[in-house]
Design an enzyme around this catalytic site. Structure first.
Site: not given
Ligand SMILES: NC(=O)CC[C@H](N)C(=O)O
Length: 222
Positions: A86, A194, A196
């Protein structure tokens, strides 16, 4: 695997990224943007999501001129791994480590939702835990995620199998539905979604886990 996570003023996914690396057994060092050197023995640098320097000028433009980014570029030049997520992807295009630019979303709105991604290639140490063609669900949260590159660059990315992920339902106007791209040597990955934030059952989805596990498998050191 030893991962360094770079922290800028305004980063807000640095801790999430560190936790995702740690979950694979990796050692993680947090590195402040004003540091000029990386810790010894770093295998991969993570550039996290967030709003570095308040997204002023252009997202990632000020961060790209931080002292640590010279070391990030040297690490990449030596064949080191760099993962930009990002705002991290925005920083990597601003440093020139990846081609193109992230423009304002086509709808001019900040978008925060889970989206479908198609894995375009499994030929990288980031994506080899998936099969090409897999559809995975990963969150996005950005206002400048609209990937732009000129026709020649898009054709080159396609021809060299360097598009890692595309959106199944393009949320932001990105050219060729591009959500993530690889460098020429396939060791630098920038992506707007994302992984994560989809790496633990507590997140409500674990489709990002395979990326971190594949990396750890590739970068395991004795
Ligand atoms: N989640 C993020 O990293 C936000 C990225 C960026 N600052 C944007 O809004 O486009």
């Amino acid at each position: 695997m030893h991962a360094a996570v770079v922290v800028f003023p305004g980063s807000n996914c640095d801790r999430d990224l560190a936790v995702a690396f740690e979950a694979t057994g990796a050692k993680v060092s947090m590195v402040w943007h004003k540091d000029s050197a990386l810790p010894d023995g770093v295998d991969i640098i993570g550039i996290p999501g967030g709003f570095s320097f308040g997204d002023y000028l252009r997202c990632g433009a000020i961060a790209a001129n931080s002292p640590i980014c010279r070391s990030v570029a040297q690490h990449a030049d030596r064949g080191g791994y760099v993962l930009g997520i990002c705002n991290g992807f925005q920083v990597l295009t601003e440093t020139g480590l990846l081609p193109g630019a992230l423009l304002r979303n086509a709808g001019l709105k900040y978008i925060c939702q889970t989206v479908g991604l198609k894995v375009e290639t499994s030929a990288s140490d980031y994506t080899k835990g998936y099969n090409a063609g897999d559809i995975i669900n990963i969150p996005i949260a950005h206002h400048d995620g609209n990937y732009y590159a000129d026709d020649d660059t898009i054709a080159r990315l396609q021809g060299e199998d360097r598009i890692a992920f595309t959106y199944t339902d393009n949320p932001n106007g990105a050219r060729a539905d591009i959500a993530g791209i690889l460098s020429e040597n396939r060791r630098v990955l920038g992506m707007m979604p994302h992984p994560e934030r989809a790496a633990d059952v507590g997140h409500g989805g674990t489709d990002g886990q395979a990326l971190f596990r594949a990396l750890a498998g590739a970068l395991i050191t004795a």
